[in-house]
Scaffold this motif. Structure first.
Motif, short mmCIF file in Angstrom:
data_model
loop_
_atom_site.label_atom_id
_atom_site.label_comp_id
_atom_site.label_asym_id
_atom_site.label_seq_id
_atom_site.Cartn_x
_atom_site.Cartn_y
_atom_site.Cartn_z
N PHE A 413 0.83 -1.26 -0.06
CA PHE A 413 0.16 -0.12 -0.07
C PHE A 413 0.86 1.20 0.10
O PHE A 413 0.40 2.39 -0.08
N GLY A 414 2.14 1.16 0.18
CA GLY A 414 2.97 2.35 -0.20
C GLY A 414 3.29 3.28 1.21
O GLY A 414 3.98 4.05 1.10
N PHE A 415 2.66 2.52 2.04
CA PHE A 415 2.66 3.52 3.65
C PHE A 415 3.22 2.43 4.90
O PHE A 415 3.13 1.39 4.75
N LEU A 483 -6.35 -3.02 13.61
CA LEU A 483 -6.88 -2.46 12.67
C LEU A 483 -7.03 -1.08 12.86
O LEU A 483 -6.95 -0.49 11.97
N VAL A 486 -3.76 -0.19 11.23
CA VAL A 486 -3.88 0.06 9.58
C VAL A 486 -4.58 1.32 9.31
O VAL A 486 -4.34 2.04 8.22
N ILE A 487 -5.69 1.49 9.85
CA ILE A 487 -6.53 2.85 9.79
C ILE A 487 -5.50 4.34 9.82
O ILE A 487 -5.61 4.85 9.04
N ALA A 490 -2.81 4.37 7.37
CA ALA A 490 -3.33 4.68 6.12
C ALA A 490 -3.76 6.22 5.86
O ALA A 490 -3.53 6.89 5.03
N ILE A 491 -4.26 6.97 7.12
CA ILE A 491 -4.63 8.24 7.16
C ILE A 491 -3.33 9.06 7.43
O ILE A 491 -3.16 10.07 6.42
N ARG A 493 -0.41 8.12 6.20
CA ARG A 493 0.44 7.91 5.00
C ARG A 493 1.90 8.33 5.05
O ARG A 493 2.15 9.16 3.91
N GLU A 494 2.42 7.73 5.94
CA GLU A 494 4.01 7.91 5.83
C GLU A 494 4.60 7.22 4.97
O GLU A 494 4.55 5.93 4.94
#
Lengths: 548, 262
Positions: A413-415, A483, A486-487, A490-491, A493-494
């Protein structure tokens, strides 16, 4: 530095929902497998919590006996066929083509078919809740004659069997795909002895799936014929109910290795990266995987010691069961010696890997105990067995899978995932797991049988059961932390960058997430650790090629 | 306090509800956070082409790190198959090894029942099934001839042999159907005895494989009419041949253990 554009570089666009549903890209399919697996993990986990709630104290808590039977049957079936296996297939799908430097799997459309068949099989299995009589209450083993229409008149058993056939066909098709991909789509220079260990483990697993699963499909076809066409395969009066046990365990014992070998592969990737050392004994790990793959087919009847076998067969299966511990022990030494003398980086993937090593060791050793026939006669169908296989499948496979998730999610996912919450997740899961399953060893030795929905208060089993129930809810908490992690990550986004861990294998030589075509040019490989070697060369350091 | 759930419906609700809820949460995450869009996330403004920027920034080129760059730099555009063998052929061999295990389960049941001492009925028609076996072996031979013909670009013979294979395969199914009807008329059915149980399920699954083969063969014939196969490109025929010979070999094993070893 500025990006170089190679001829044929993809110009990408946003992927729509239709793109996802119709994709044949191994990475999207892999992600959908992982999501599917986590959904069913939530469902199977809910069932597990219901079991623990019921057993927390003597007396009926929540479920009656019949409901309890349905819940534990569906818990086992879900966790094996709809969580562990799809999760491993998902990781394999995503990372095998990347690790061998391929652009996709060998049969992309077959790959999509496998995914959607898995979805369909899951729906079939779970639709068995909706028919009159509720879900299949036959254990995950579905022993004859319990599955006959006499004892299980509900059509839920048919849905169960058809669901498993569909899931089995999906994984057989997947196995063909993995085998052809791994053997035939390796990048130039990627010899079999430069294959990353995760890919090796998927290859061995694929062969086991290929040869074991059709046995189960055949047995299920016979079961369906018995129930619907009136044939007599497993009818006690004229047929042979023990035949079901042989066919079932001929699949289901290799299935244990199908579930654990890829997790071993994940560990074999993570340990050298986080120890900053080459893996100790690459070829020993490969050969021991192959040995497990072969020997896994010779041990099935140790599940049937109390069914009654001839003394000669008993000795054979005692011996084979003990022998299969040897290649597993070899791996243990490899992993430990990989860490010894390394400069360990205690990031979350390494913590979960060490969790795998210690918990799987306990599960493996308690398995050898049960190979001893006199002991097995006492322990069979007690909570000892429940403790044993949860130490293998949860303590082993699930710890390995979560280690893989922390290791590879940044690539997918890139982060980056949060380290702090990751460590909390680890400790909660480690403590919760042991609190749940260690007391079950003692319960088994005290004689508590598995699959009973209740127990008398005067047996002295209450404290252990209560501890196990508390532990189960700690595991729930651990996954809620995961969970949240992960959320939040994702927010936040480093960006992870191409290679957040300074990895060894080719998946770290492309963007995170990789483009649809994976690599602008197919890399040419000349060593076991191409990305690490490139990194050293770039830094002007000598690349001693101590491995192949 | 005992809180008892009343019916299976409540369970359906519970399990289904959990599944649905988690699905919604996960779906929500996928939509909102991941934006179902793994490609666009690392848009670096500096690598956007002017056209892409005008397009709202939805077009980007991947940007590689220096290490990735150096690994890819020496790469090739396309790699040949590592084993020098087509994926289809390797895949078919792999799949057939799985099929062997499926028939092993069925044959294993039959052998186990024979070991228990279940009697073979006297109504088995060895001669008729022998003819069926011969017919099926002939069809394997015609498939070989068809492959040979297409490799020599003899399209006429190719179509002829494919058609012959279809007829021979269909004849085998006809003979099998006759044999089934004969046995049933003598009271040997799937429910009458252990022999019937194993016999009908085993030969039934084999017959199903033959029928699937016939469908595949018919599709191959239609493609042959369209001129899809050439001396250079006939992997479709070769892969089918592997499958067809396998089905043939399975029958020879079945014929041996059912009809010859009584």
């Amino acid at each position: 530095m500025a990006a170089t554009t190679y001829p044929g570089s993809a110009v990408t666009r946003r992927a729509s929902l239709v793109d996802w549903l119709t994709t044949v890209d191994h990475k999207k399919i892999g992600i959908m497998y992982v999501i599917l697996a986590f959904l069913f993990f939530a469902a199977g986990g809910t069932l597990a919590l219901l079991i623990r709630w019921e057993l927390a104290l003597p007396g009926q808590q929540l479920l009656d006996a019949d409901q309890y039977n349905k819940v534990f049957s569906m818990h086992g079936t879900t966790m094996i066929f709809l969580f562990v296996i799809p999760m491993l297939v998902g990781l394999g799908n995503y990372f095998v083509p990347l690790q061998i430097g391929a652009r996709d799997m060998a049969f992309p459309r077959l790959n999509a078919l496998s995914l959607w068949m898995t979805v369909g099989g899951g729906i079939l299995l779970y639709s068995s809740w909706l028919v009159p009589g509720g879900a299949a209450a036959i254990g995950w083993t579905g022993y004859a004659p319990l599955t006959s229409t006499t004892f299980s008149p509900s059509s839920s058993v048919d849905l169960w069997a058809i669901g498993l056939i569909v899931l089995g066909s999906a994984s057989t098709a997947g196995a063909v795909n993995f085998i052809v991909t791994t053997l035939n789509m390796r990048a130039p220079g990627m010899t079999m002895w430069r294959l990353p260990l995760f890919t090796w483990s998927v290859l061995v697993t694929a062969f086991m799936v290929l040869l074991a699963t059709p046995m189960l499909s055949g047995a299920l076809a016979m079961q369906l014929a018995d129930r619907n066409l009136g044939t007599q395969f497993f009818v006690p009066e004229s047929g042979d109910p023990v035949l079901w046990q042989h066919l079932f365990w001929f699949y289901s014992h290799p299935a244990v290795y199908i579930m654990v070998v890829p997790a071993m592969g994940v560990i074999s990737e993570i340990l050298p990266v986080f120890s900053r050392k080459p893996i100790f004994g690459y070829s020993a790990i490969v050969w021991s995987s192959i040995a497990i793959g072969v020997l896994g087919f010779t041990t099935w009847a140790h599940h049937m010691f109390t069914t009654g076998l001839s003394p000669l067969l008993e000795s054979f299966f005692i011996l084979s069961t003990m022998i299969i511990a040897v290649p597993t022990g070899v791996k243990m030494f490899n992993w430990i010696f990989t860490m010894i003398g390394g400069s360990l980086k205690f990031d979350t993937p390494l913590l979960f890997s060490i969790g795998f090593l210690s918990m799987f060791l306990i599960g493996g050793l308690s398995g050898v105990f049960q190979a001893v026939l006199p002991l097995d006669r006492q322990l069979h169908d007690t909570y000892w067995v429940v403790a044993h296989f949860h130490y293998v499948i949860f303590g082993g496979t699930v710890f390995g899978l979560v280690a893989g998730a922390y290791y590879w999610l940044p690539k997918m996912f890139g982060f980056k995932l949060g380290e702090g919450l990751g460590k909390i997740h680890f400790w909660l899961m480690f403590i919760g797991f042991n609190l749940t399953f260690f007391p079950m060893h003692i319960l088994g030795l005290l004689g508590m049988p598995r699959r009973y929905f209740d127990y008398p208060a005067e047996r002295g089993w209450t404290e252990y059961n209560l501890a196990a129930t508390i532990g189960a809810f700690i595991i729930l908490l651990a996954f809620l932390v995961f969970l949240v992690n992960v959320i939040m990550s994702a927010i936040r986004r480093e960006p992870a960058g191409d290679d957040p861990w300074e990895g060894n294998t080719l998946e770290w030589a492309t963007t995170s997430p990789p483009p649809v075509h994976n690599f602008d040019r197919i890399p040419v490989v000349s060593s076991l650790r191409p990305v690490r070697d490139a990194r050293l060369r770039l830094a002007g350091e000598p690349v001693e090629d101590e491995l192949h | 306090m005992a809180l008892t759930l009343e019916s299976g419906a409540l369970f359906a609700l519970l399990a289904g509800g959990t599944l649905l809820l988690t699905g919604l949460v996960a779906g929500g995450i996928a939509f909102l956070v991941f934006n179902l869009d793994r490609e666009r996330r690392y848009v670096d403004e500096s690598v956007l082409t002017p056209a892409a920027a005008a397009d709202g920034g939805s077009v980007a080129l991947p940007r590689l790190s220096a290490v990735s760059e150096s690994v890819i730099h020496s790469g090739v555009v396309e790699a040949p198959p590592s084993l020098g063998m087509s994926h289809n052929k390797l895949g078919m061999w792999t799949f057939l090894s799985s099929e062997i295990m499926f028939f092993t389960a069925l044959i294993g049941a039959y052998v186990a029942f024979r070991a228990i001492g279940d009697l073979v009925p006297e109504h088995l028609n060895v001669v008729l099934s022998g003819v069926g076996t011969f017919v099926l072996i002939c069809s394997s031979f015609t498939v070989v001839l068809a492959l040979d013909a297409v490799q020599e670009n003899n399209q006429q013979n190719f179509v002829f042999y494919l058609l012959g294979s279809i007829l021979l395969g269909a004849a085998f199914i006809g003979i099998q159907g006759y044999e089934w009807a004969e046995l049933m008329s003598h009271g040997v059915t799937a429910t009458s005895s252990l022999f019937g149980t194993a016999f009908f399920v085993m030969t039934g699954f084999h017959g199903l494989h033959v029928i699937i083969g016939l469908v595949w063969l018919t599709l191959t014939l239609l493609r042959a009419f369209r001129g899809d196969f050439t001396p250079k490109d006939n992997m479709g025929v070769e892969t089918f041949g592997l499958y067809w010979h396998f089905v043939d070999v399975v029958w020879i094993v079945l014929f041996t253990i059912i009809y010859l070893i009584q």
